[in-house]
Design an enzyme around this catalytic site. Structure first.
Site, PDB file in Angstrom:
ATOM      1  N   ASP A  78       0.837  -1.098   0.090  1.00 60.40           N
ATOM      2  CA  ASP A  78       0.102   0.033  -0.004  1.00 60.40           C
ATOM      3  C   ASP A  78       0.860   1.220   0.053  1.00 60.40           C
ATOM      4  OD1 ASP A  78      -1.858   2.138   0.599  1.00 60.40           O
ATOM      5  OD2 ASP A  78      -2.894   0.852   2.180  1.00 60.40           O
ATOM      6  N   ASN A 105       3.596   4.765 -10.306  1.00 55.95           N
ATOM      7  CA  ASN A 105       2.451   4.897 -11.299  1.00 55.95           C
ATOM      8  C   ASN A 105       1.066   4.727 -10.458  1.00 55.95           C
ATOM      9  OD1 ASN A 105       0.942   4.143 -13.929  1.00 55.95           O
ATOM     10  ND2 ASN A 105       0.516   2.307 -12.574  1.00 55.95           N
ATOM     11  N   TYR A 170      -7.908  15.167  -7.196  1.00 54.19           N
ATOM     12  CA  TYR A 170      -6.853  14.554  -8.241  1.00 54.19           C
ATOM     13  C   TYR A 170      -5.939  15.619  -8.971  1.00 54.19           C
ATOM     14  CZ  TYR A 170      -5.882  11.665 -12.410  1.00 54.19           C
ATOM     15  OH  TYR A 170      -5.519  11.147 -13.368  1.00 54.19           O
ATOM     16  N   LYS A 174      -2.072  15.755  -8.892  1.00 51.70           N
ATOM     17  CA  LYS A 174      -1.215  15.612  -9.968  1.00 51.70           C
ATOM     18  C   LYS A 174      -0.396  16.850 -10.116  1.00 51.70           C
ATOM     19  CE  LYS A 174      -2.364  11.512 -11.366  1.00 51.70           C
ATOM     20  NZ  LYS A 174      -1.561  10.348 -11.321  1.00 51.70           N
ATOM     21  N   VAL A 203      -6.311   7.728 -20.983  1.00 49.84           N
ATOM     22  CA  VAL A 203      -5.677   6.490 -21.449  1.00 49.84           C
ATOM     23  C   VAL A 203      -6.475   5.174 -21.043  1.00 49.84           C
ATOM     24  CG1 VAL A 203      -3.894   4.795 -21.106  1.00 49.84           C
ATOM     25  CG2 VAL A 203      -3.390   7.285 -20.541  1.00 49.84           C
ATOM     26  N   THR A 205      -7.615   2.369 -19.876  1.00 51.10           N
ATOM     27  CA  THR A 205      -7.140   1.467 -18.867  1.00 51.10           C
ATOM     28  C   THR A 205      -8.529   1.295 -17.911  1.00 51.10           C
ATOM     29  OG1 THR A 205      -6.349   3.130 -17.340  1.00 51.10           O
ATOM     30  CG2 THR A 205      -4.924   2.638 -18.634  1.00 51.10           C
TER      31      THR A 205
END
Length: 274
Positions: A78, A105, A170, A174, A203, A205
């Site tokens: 974690d 990542n 978020y 970032k 992306v 994903t």
């Protein structure tokens, strides 16, 4: 292991490696000759309303890396917990004995979650700090340099998002990665350890391609009058994880040996269009 790969003899730590971009980074760097330490949480986080990676996903990454001929150690850890992450890294160090590359990542996107602020900061920003701090004693001690890549976002270069706690968190996290990158690029330069950040647009994903995020994007488009897509300049809706992995593979290679302290957009012109 590929006998002539540009990363032969190198070891790479990759967080969030069970699927998506993390898996793509693992497979690409393994294809270039690196051995992989793959770390992922492999369990849910309460504020994240889409499924996170599982132990089965991590096992699939292991198989794909092994298929390249590279070696891999996979461990559950974690990034929010420095000791948990350190234990996971140590599992890899016990096997491979060194560390040359870090790809930070691991990330989540609890955009409309009212409880998302704390978790997204903890994973996407504090987790990256923990990752760097866990890695640098070994990298410095080896005395032969290295490369650290922080996976940020186009949202780390532009003030995009909705008026939701998770979305604001978020973008803040970032952006925060840029500050981390720049500080560590200076701190670690005397040790020939390079630090850069990569900034993808959307992306394809599991973090983006799910019902929850598609609904958030549609609502955001309705609020702003923008089309319900990623808003790229080039005529592509979303990027593929391999596109980002290709950029990472270059940054960690000798071809980029004097590249440090940069923010590298891989975004089909998203940021330039803002």
């Amino acid at each position: 292991m590929p006998s002539d790969g540009p990363l032969q003899g190198k070891v790479a730590l990759i967080t969030g490696a069970a699927r998506g971009q993390g898996r793509a980074h693992a497979v690409r760097l393994a294809s270039d000759g690196a051995d992989i330490i793959a770390v992922d949480l492999c369990e849910p986080i309460a504020s994240v309303p889409y499924p996170l990676a599982t132990a089965e996903d991590l096992a699939a990454t292991v198989k794909l890396v092994e298929d390249t001929g590279a070696r891999i150690v996979a461990a559950r850890g974690d990034v929010r917990d420095a000791s948990s992450l350190g234990d996971a890294l140590q599992t890899g160090l016990d096997r491979f004995g060194r560390l040359d590359i870090v790809v930070a990542n691991a990330g989540i996107a609890p955009m409309q979650s009212a409880d998302g602020w704390r978790d997204v900061i903890d994973v996407n920003l504090t987790g990256v700090y923990h990752t760097i701090e866990a890695a640098i004693p070994t990298m410095i001690g080896q005395g032969d340099g290295g490369s650290i890549v922080l996976i940020s976002s186009a949202a780390g270069l532009a003030g995009i998002g909705s008026h939701d706690a998770g979305a604001i968190g978020y973008t803040a996290a970032k952006h925060g990665l840029v500050g981390l990158m720049r500080v560590y690029a200076n701190l670690l330069a005397p040790h020939s350890i390079r630090v850069n950040s990569v900034h993808p647009a959307g992306v394809d994903t599991p973090m983006i391609n799910n019902e929850y995020i598609r609904g958030w994007l549609a609502e955001l488009a309705e609020q702003t009058g923008a089309p319900p897509d990623m808003g790229n300049a080039l005529p592509v809706q979303v990027l593929q994880a391999e596109d980002i992995a290709n950029a990472v593979a270059w940054l960690v290679s000798e071809q980029a040996r004097y590249v440090t302290g940069i923010t590298l957009p891989v975004d089909a012109g998203f940021v330039n269009k803002r």
